[in-house]
Design an enzyme around this catalytic site. Structure first.
Site, PDB file in Angstrom:
ATOM      1  N   ASP A  44      42.780  46.509  35.595  1.00  0.00           N
ATOM      2  CA  ASP A  44      42.614  45.978  36.939  1.00  0.00           C
ATOM      3  C   ASP A  44      41.539  44.887  36.851  1.00  0.00           C
ATOM      4  OD1 ASP A  44      42.773  45.482  39.656  1.00  0.00           O
ATOM      5  OD2 ASP A  44      42.814  47.585  40.207  1.00  0.00           O
TER       6      ASP A  44
HETATM    7  C1  NOJ Z   1      42.538  44.756  42.491  1.00  0.00           C
HETATM    8  C2  NOJ Z   1      43.558  45.762  42.952  1.00  0.00           C
HETATM    9  O1  NOJ Z   1      43.084  47.068  42.680  1.00  0.00           O
HETATM   10  C3  NOJ Z   1      44.917  45.584  42.296  1.00  0.00           C
HETATM   11  O2  NOJ Z   1      45.819  46.480  42.877  1.00  0.00           O
HETATM   12  C4  NOJ Z   1      45.383  44.165  42.462  1.00  0.00           C
HETATM   13  O3  NOJ Z   1      46.657  44.007  41.864  1.00  0.00           O
HETATM   14  C5  NOJ Z   1      44.352  43.241  41.819  1.00  0.00           C
HETATM   15  N1  NOJ Z   1      43.076  43.415  42.461  1.00  0.00           N
HETATM   16  C6  NOJ Z   1      44.756  41.781  41.929  1.00  0.00           C
HETATM   17  O4  NOJ Z   1      44.693  41.344  43.216  1.00  0.00           O
END
Ligand code: NOJ
Length: 741
Positions: A276
């Site tokens: 992430d």
């Molecule tokens: C953080 C989020 O937890 C995730 O779900 C998302 O895809 C990414 N940011 C990118 O925006």
């Protein structure tokens, strides 16, 4: 002569081998690097791409894109970036562009939690397919969806993004979304790569506080949190995103047991894992490593292949390979997995936009129709006192429409909507005005007092309340799941003047309605319904569509009841239906406000003639339960028939009941149908104390009904043979062809 890796007629493995053979270490590390680009960084980014230092770009400006108003600007200059990658970098490896395309692109479908409330697998798949077709035209090769986190705490803002509390329903939704996004062939025009996230346990963050820690045993992990991910892997999902949280004290971004042992070795996942945003560097904050270099080392060794912006890999891997703390073979393995998906997505053959045409200015009418249908199907009728709905066609009855969300556009689209345009959204006022030209609508600037005066002059009041789109989503938790400030008072004020209230609630999560429910005649839970939200609400209120949505998550009576979910483990003070006298709070009943699977219709369905085709089931056999359902009301409609199972005695405690199947059937007034559910040994399986999948002989109880309180059912005994092989039983007895219904 065409180089082998560029030759589409060669097997993918041969193309990967050839390409990896040609790559320098820097180019390999480049493939593991995902960047985000801003106008200020454009020249630097282009140079990095030229040098082969970038494998992917995320089309977002920040780590929580869902709550960032500027994300719609994150597209430029994609064409030029890709051109540099394929024409000016040494090996011409295309970039893969990823974006959070969560519940629609230009056309916005209801939030994922709402889609789950439709229990309509085909329609959810169709919406994902339509979403992909729009997103690929905007150069999105890869979506960071579906989110498969089981969520049992509505305080958590991200509850909107998943399919609710139940592993089976969530698994069915996962498969449907992945089939829709990726299609049969991910390289085909209109298909994009999906990403199952967040691996794993993120929905269990303590107290619903985002990014928090979780306390989940391996037994619960395997029985509850992992099944949707296993379903995603079985459905061929191309990528997996690991979660911010830890499991068992080890951050998921460096958890080799999760990523290598379970995901790859046990399940055979052959796509790639992305971290992430900043979750690798986040290990330094977790305190599990001393610095970003070690964080990167742990992550790649544990099986993370690509780093979402964070730069631990890009900055430190070269030196780590030189020093021998990370082997080049480990880097190669990650590169191979990424290249495999790039080949699978057809990026080497078509690195640019797969559907070459301009996006339409407005929305496509077939996508609008789909959005309207899915939004209407996802709405849940929670109360309908004396058939207050559908609205009567009575010229003498004046109806008014009031409330803070009746002219809302952006709010109806919901959170995690980066590309949906407010101007393409049908408001509730517009939708209802079309169907009820006689409706008295409070103007957008009407003060609360003016709205109450309008209500006073009307015979019936449609009152729309709920959350805006930023009251939920990433890092948007609330401590008290009641309506936003002032809305309960507005309901009180209308109730005080004695007007019948049709309450419509737009929300991204369950909210507590305990004090409100007695004051209103009907409650329609409309979620955040998307671009066609206003029309879909009008369809339901007018009776053009008979509501059929059923809750994918339990609605508590008070915030203090959380966690409350239907499939809790059996206790030493057993009750069948949520919590009994012994375990309830002194100041609250044990049951929730609305149970999992609940939802009313404008007609009535009667369940009768339950049968089981055998009382004892052996390893190689299937057991089939049948029930007759009759539409005893005046309207035709859909019913979601649900089948629950309990393993009465097992070596580890099992849930009081678990959803094991459902069918959505249509019945005309007076019509009856027989519905069947068939189960084989694998449907009785669970993970025991040794964390191995197993079945055990003994008594099972089965119920079929309209929600999780189903009482009609029977029991059977399962007897295992020595050569039982639960892994291969599944195909043997799938539920009957839906045409049966
Ligand atoms: C953080 C989020 O937890 C995730 O779900 C998302 O895809 C990414 N940011 C990118 O925006």
């Amino acid at each position: 002569m065409i180089l082998p890796y560029l030759n589409p007629s060669l097997p993918t493995q041969q193309r990967i081998d050839d390409l990896v053979e040609r790559m320098t270490l820097d180019e390999k590390i480049g493939q593991l690097n995902q960047i985000f680009a801003t106008p200020e960084s454009e020249e630097r980014d282009k140079e990095m791409i030229r040098q082969g230092q970038v494998g992917s770009r995320i089309l977002a400006f920040s780590a929580h894109a869902g709550n960032d108003e500027t994300e719609a600007d994150a597209y430029t200059p994609l064409w030029e970036f890709q051109r540099i990658a394929v024409e000016e970098s040494r090996l011409g490896i295309p970039l893969i562009f990823g974006r959070d395309v969560i519940h629609g692109h230009l056309t916005v479908y209801p939030i994922p939690l709402a889609q789950a409330a439709s229990w309509d697998i085909e329609l959810v798949e169709a919406a994902a397919k339509a979403t992909a077709s729009e997103a690929v035209s905007d150069f999105v090769h890869w979506t960071f969806a579906p989110m498969l986190d089981i969520a049992r705490d509505p305080r958590w803002g991200r509850v909107i993004e998943g399919s609710g509390e139940d592993p089976y329903l969530c698994s069915q939704m996962a498969k449907a979304q992945i089939r829709g996004f990726q299609g049969e062939d991910t390289s085909a025009p209109g298909s994009m790569v999906a990403c199952a996230k967040h691996f794993v346990g993120y929905g269990a963050v303590e107290g619903g506080r985002d990014y928090n820690t979780i306390e989940v045993t391996e037994n619960t992990l395997r029985n509850t949190y992992l099944p949707p991910f296993k379903a995603a892997v079985d459905a061929g999902v191309g990528t997996i995103m690991c979660a911010f949280n830890d499991w068992n004290g080890i951050p998921c971004s460096a958890n080799g047991y999760l990523l290598n042992t379970i995901l790859r070795n046990e399940w055979g996942f052959d796509g790639y894992v992305i971290s992430d945003w900043d979750s690798i560097k986040g290990m330094v904050e977790h305190g599990s490593v001393e610095d970003a270099a070690v964080a990167g080392q742990h992550a790649i060794q544990a099986g993370v292949d690509m780093e979402m912006p964070g730069h631990c890999f890009a900055t430190h891997l070269r030196q780590q390979v030189a020093e021998g703390t990370v082997s080049e073979a480990t880097v190669d393995q990650a590169v191979r997995r990424i290249l495999r998906i790039k080949f699978m997505a057809g990026l080497f053959e078509e690195p640019f936009v797969k559907v070459r045409k301009q996006q339409p200015k407005g929305l496509k009418s077939e996508h609008r129709q789909l959005a309207r249908k899915l939004a209407a199907e996802s709405m849940v009728l929670l109360k309908n006192n004396e058939d207050a709905l559908p609205l009567a066609n009575d010229d003498n009855c004046t109806i008014c429409l009031i409330g803070p969300l009746i002219h809302a556009r952006r709010e109806l689209l919901g959170n995690w909507t980066l590309d949906g345009r407010p101007e393409d959204t049908v408001t509730i006022a517009e939708g209802l005005a079309q169907l009820r030209p006689d409706l008295k609508i409070a103007p957008a600037d009407a003060a609360v007092d003016a709205q109450i005066r309008l209500a006073r002059k009307s015979d019936q009041v449609i009152l729309v309340v709920g959350e805006d789109h930023f009251r939920n989503g990433e890092n948007a938790n609330i401590a008290d799941i009641t309506l936003p400030a002032g809305q309960a008072q507005l309901i009180d004020a209308i109730h005080a003047i004695g007007k019948p209230i049709i309450l419509v609630v737009c929300s991204g999560r369950p909210l507590v309605l305990t004090d409100i429910e007695p004051k209103v005649d009907a409650i329609l839970w409309a979620w955040h319904p998307g671009s066609e939200g206003g029309n879909a609400i009008a369809d339901i209120l007018s009776g053009n569509v008979n509501p059929s949505g059923k809750l994918p998550i339990t609605f508590p009576r008070a915030t203090g009841q959380i966690p409350i979910y239907y499939n809790y483990k059996n206790t030493c003070r057993p009750v069948d239906d949520y919590y009994g006298e012994d375990s309830r709070y002194q100041d609250q009943v044990g049951k929730p406000m609305y149970r999992f699977g609940f939802g009313l219709s404008y007609t009535h369905f009667e369940y009768s003639n339950f049968t089981l085709d055998r009382s004892q089931m052996l390893t190689d056999e299937c057991i089939t339960a049948s029930i007759q359902i009759k539409n005893t009301g005046k309207a035709s409609g859909f019913e979601v028939v649900q089948c629950y199972l309990r393993d009465v005695v097992a070596s580890t405690i099992r849930p009081v009941r678990e959803l094991k199947g459902f069918q959505r059937i249509h019945l005309k007034s007076g019509e009856s149908k027989t519905v069947q559910f068939s189960f084989s040994e694998s449907d009785l399986a669970f993970y025991g104390a040794d964390n191995q999948q197993r079945t055990e002989p003994g008594e099972f109880q089965l119920w079929i009904g309209p929600d999780s309180s189903a009482t009609i059912g029977g029991k059977f005994y399962f007897k295992q043979s020595k050569d039982s092989n639960i892994a291969t039983e599944r195909q043997a007895c799938l539920n009957p062809d839906p045409s049966f219904c």
